[in-house]
Design an enzyme around this catalytic site. Structure first.
Site, PDB file in Angstrom:
ATOM      1  N   SER A  82      -3.195   3.318  11.785  1.00 25.91           N
ATOM      2  CA  SER A  82      -3.772   3.084  10.457  1.00 25.91           C
ATOM      3  C   SER A  82      -3.547   1.638  10.022  1.00 25.91           C
ATOM      4  O   SER A  82      -2.535   1.024  10.374  1.00 25.91           O
ATOM      5  CB  SER A  82      -3.091   4.028   9.448  1.00 25.91           C
ATOM      6  OG  SER A  82      -3.395   3.652   8.117  1.00 25.91           O
ATOM      7  N   TYR A 131       4.879   7.638   5.460  1.00 22.64           N
ATOM      8  CA  TYR A 131       3.700   7.963   6.290  1.00 22.64           C
ATOM      9  C   TYR A 131       3.338   6.747   7.146  1.00 22.64           C
ATOM     10  O   TYR A 131       3.222   6.841   8.369  1.00 22.64           O
ATOM     11  CB  TYR A 131       2.509   8.364   5.414  1.00 22.64           C
ATOM     12  CG  TYR A 131       1.193   8.154   6.114  1.00 22.64           C
ATOM     13  CD1 TYR A 131       0.402   7.042   5.845  1.00 22.64           C
ATOM     14  CD2 TYR A 131       0.772   9.038   7.098  1.00 22.64           C
ATOM     15  CE1 TYR A 131      -0.778   6.826   6.516  1.00 22.64           C
ATOM     16  CE2 TYR A 131      -0.411   8.835   7.775  1.00 22.64           C
ATOM     17  CZ  TYR A 131      -1.179   7.719   7.488  1.00 22.64           C
ATOM     18  OH  TYR A 131      -2.338   7.487   8.164  1.00 22.64           O
ATOM     19  N   LYS A 153       3.539   5.826  11.448  1.00 24.83           N
ATOM     20  CA  LYS A 153       2.469   5.239  12.288  1.00 24.83           C
ATOM     21  C   LYS A 153       3.025   4.024  13.036  1.00 24.83           C
ATOM     22  O   LYS A 153       2.797   3.856  14.231  1.00 24.83           O
ATOM     23  CB  LYS A 153       1.276   4.812  11.418  1.00 24.83           C
ATOM     24  CG  LYS A 153       0.489   5.960  10.800  1.00 24.83           C
ATOM     25  CD  LYS A 153      -0.140   6.839  11.858  1.00 24.83           C
ATOM     26  CE  LYS A 153      -1.054   7.894  11.240  1.00 24.83           C
ATOM     27  NZ  LYS A 153      -1.640   8.790  12.256  1.00 24.83           N
TER      28      LYS A 153
HETATM   29  C1  WQD Z   1      -8.961   3.502  -2.195  1.00 24.82           C
HETATM   30  C2  WQD Z   1      -9.134   2.723  -3.488  1.00 24.82           C
HETATM   31  C3  WQD Z   1      -7.364   3.067  -5.088  1.00 24.82           C
HETATM   32  C4  WQD Z   1      -8.328   7.293  -5.825  1.00 24.82           C
HETATM   33  C5  WQD Z   1      -5.098   5.544   1.916  1.00 24.82           C
HETATM   34  C6  WQD Z   1      -3.883   5.488   2.800  1.00 24.82           C
HETATM   35  C7  WQD Z   1      -4.285   4.993   4.159  1.00 24.82           C
HETATM   36  C8  WQD Z   1      -5.394   5.841   4.705  1.00 24.82           C
HETATM   37  C9  WQD Z   1      -6.584   5.843   3.769  1.00 24.82           C
HETATM   38  C10 WQD Z   1      -4.576   7.579   6.147  1.00 24.82           C
HETATM   39  C11 WQD Z   1      -7.822   2.091  -4.015  1.00 24.82           C
HETATM   40  C12 WQD Z   1      -8.701   3.589  -5.619  1.00 24.82           C
HETATM   41  C13 WQD Z   1      -8.329   5.999  -5.334  1.00 24.82           C
HETATM   42  C14 WQD Z   1      -8.662   7.525  -7.194  1.00 24.82           C
HETATM   43  C15 WQD Z   1      -8.982   5.175  -7.482  1.00 24.82           C
HETATM   44  N1  WQD Z   1      -4.973   7.172   4.917  1.00 24.82           N
HETATM   45  N2  WQD Z   1      -8.654   4.965  -6.161  1.00 24.82           N
HETATM   46  N3  WQD Z   1      -8.972   6.447  -7.975  1.00 24.82           N
HETATM   47  O1  WQD Z   1      -5.043   3.958  -0.720  1.00 24.82           O
HETATM   48  O2  WQD Z   1      -6.766   2.468   0.461  1.00 24.82           O
HETATM   49  O3  WQD Z   1      -5.609   4.251   1.738  1.00 24.82           O
HETATM   50  O4  WQD Z   1      -6.094   6.351   2.507  1.00 24.82           O
HETATM   51  O5  WQD Z   1      -4.530   6.905   7.145  1.00 24.82           O
HETATM   52  O6  WQD Z   1      -3.157   5.072   5.007  1.00 24.82           O
HETATM   53  O7  WQD Z   1      -2.978   4.554   2.250  1.00 24.82           O
HETATM   54  O8  WQD Z   1      -7.295   4.883   0.040  1.00 24.82           O
HETATM   55  O9  WQD Z   1      -8.983   6.285  -1.061  1.00 24.82           O
HETATM   56  O10 WQD Z   1      -6.556   6.468  -1.836  1.00 24.82           O
HETATM   57  O11 WQD Z   1      -7.878   4.418  -2.406  1.00 24.82           O
HETATM   58  O12 WQD Z   1      -9.265   4.214  -8.237  1.00 24.82           O
HETATM   59  O13 WQD Z   1      -8.669   8.690  -7.714  1.00 24.82           O
HETATM   60  O14 WQD Z   1      -9.574   3.607  -4.518  1.00 24.82           O
HETATM   61  O15 WQD Z   1      -6.619   2.410  -6.099  1.00 24.82           O
HETATM   62  O16 WQD Z   1      -8.142   0.844  -4.583  1.00 24.82           O
HETATM   63  P1  WQD Z   1      -6.130   3.808   0.285  1.00 24.82           P
HETATM   64  P2  WQD Z   1      -7.669   5.615  -1.336  1.00 24.82           P
END
Ligand code: WQD
Length: 334
Positions: free
Chosen positions: A124, A148, A152
């Site tokens: 990741s 997590y 990885k």
């Molecule tokens: C994306 C953007 C949030 C939810 C995570 C893990 C990573 C991988 C992918 C496994 C950010 C914003 C999110 C919400 C929001 N997982 N957001 N409201 O955090 O980039 O990555 O998932 O491998 O390891 O860390 O993905 O989709 O949670 O967030 O505003 O209800 O959307 O702040 O900018 P992230 P995400």
């Protein structure tokens, strides 16, 4: 060629199994169904018209896994199985270290006992922590901010050390950016249990009126519109990257690392507006405070995967939004 896929009924695993079957690989899936459901087995067979072997087993159960290796005589492995919720990993670190590390160690020990020499691992972009500059290249410094992500990184080290100890072993680590979307049939996709942590599954449920509105975690980041920027990649493109990696792993040895991203970053509001436009649906949202641990922006330099795997993402943000929503609509037709 016969491939054992751990976690093969999960979100990314199931899309990869579809691509493997359609490319005439024989497939053996080992999945304990802790974050997937048995109906995905039938859906994969419906999509491809092909059968494959499925074992409902925990990859941590080394004795059972050894029996599967003895019986199935696979040529290589793709390892998806593992817990993957960032927030949960902070609450239950030992559960994450035990499951994610022990499953990998038991898997590699079985591979060594049965002469299986190549593995593709589901890593990741989280291993890059908060990057100093963008786009991110594979030789950037590695650091993690949650258990997590640390599992990885540890698994990358484990597989690298196994390659250093055995120069015939081949491990390809694929660092995913933000996988979203679903197979165009709408039969398989991402449908997390409970309230989604990730952005796209949340948007989909708001659009489907299962949830009232989206909370946008901060609009004061140093980005073009103040909201978080990420490199969203269609899960089918990601799946195809695994087939390129399997081919590469079979012809090489040693540890190799590749970013699987599009190289383009989109903000939260970019994604919301695109989703509304392509699906002609409303997605009410409110701006709230930042989510602890979030970084402002993260997107890949995917050139190494193109140069060495012959892979690059083909599907754009509009297809990702259309396919994500289509999946939920198809689930309601059942
Ligand atoms: C994306 C953007 C949030 C939810 C995570 C893990 C990573 C991988 C992918 C496994 C950010 C914003 C999110 C919400 C929001 N997982 N957001 N409201 O955090 O980039 O990555 O998932 O491998 O390891 O860390 O993905 O989709 O949670 O967030 O505003 O209800 O959307 O702040 O900018 P992230 P995400």
């Amino acid at each position: 060629m016969k491939v054992l896929v751990t976690g093969g009924l999960g979100y990314i695993g199931s899309h990869t199994v579809v691509e493997l079957l359609e490319d005439n690989y024989e497939v053996v899936v080992v999945d304990n169904l802790s974050n997937s459901s048995i109906d995905v087995y039938d859906k994969i067979k419906t999509i491809t018209g092909k059968d494959f072997v499925f074992y409902e087993e925990d990859v941590c159960n080394e004795d059972k896994l050894d029996e599967i290796f003895a019986k199935e005589k696979v040529d290589s492995v793709i390892h998806f199985a593992g817990y993957k919720a960032v927030g949960e990993s902070c609450e239950k670190p030992l559960m994450y270290y035990e499951n994610n590390l022990m499953s990998t160690i038991s898997l590699v020990k079985c591979m060594q006992r049965h002469g299986v020499k190549s593995i593709v691992f589901s890593s990741s972009a989280t291993v890059y922590g908060s990057p100093e500059k963008l786009p991110i290249e594979e030789d950037f410094p590695l650091s993690t901010t949650n258990p997590y992500g640390t599992t990885k990184l540890f698994i990358e080290h484990i597989l690298t050390d196994v390659c250093n100890a055995d120069n015939t072993f081949s491990a390809i680590m694929l660092r995913y950016f933000n996988p979203i979307g679903a197979h165009k049939s709408g039969l398989i996709g991402e449908n997390p249990k409970g309230i989604p942590n990730n952005l796209m599954p949340y948007i989909v449920r708001v659009a489907d009126k299962q949830l009232k509105e989206l909370s946008v975690f901060g609009n004061d980041y140093d980005t073009h519109d103040g909201t978080g920027v990420r490199d969203y990649i269609h899960v089918v493109d990601l799946a195809k990257g695994h087939l390129k990696a399997i081919e590469k792993a079979a012809k090489s040895s040693g540890a190799k690392f590749y970013n699987l991203g599009t190289g383009t970053g989109y903000s939260v509001l970019d994604l919301v507006e695109t989703f509304k436009k392509v699906n002609n649906v409303d997605v009410p949202y409110k701006i709230v405070g930042r989510r602890p641990g979030d970084i402002a922006a993260c997107y890949a330099d995917p050139k190494l995967a193109l140069e060495e795997l012959g892979w690059k993402a083909e599907l754009g943000i509009e297809e990702m939004c259309r396919d994500s929503y289509n999946y939920i609509l198809k689930q309601k037709e059942k």
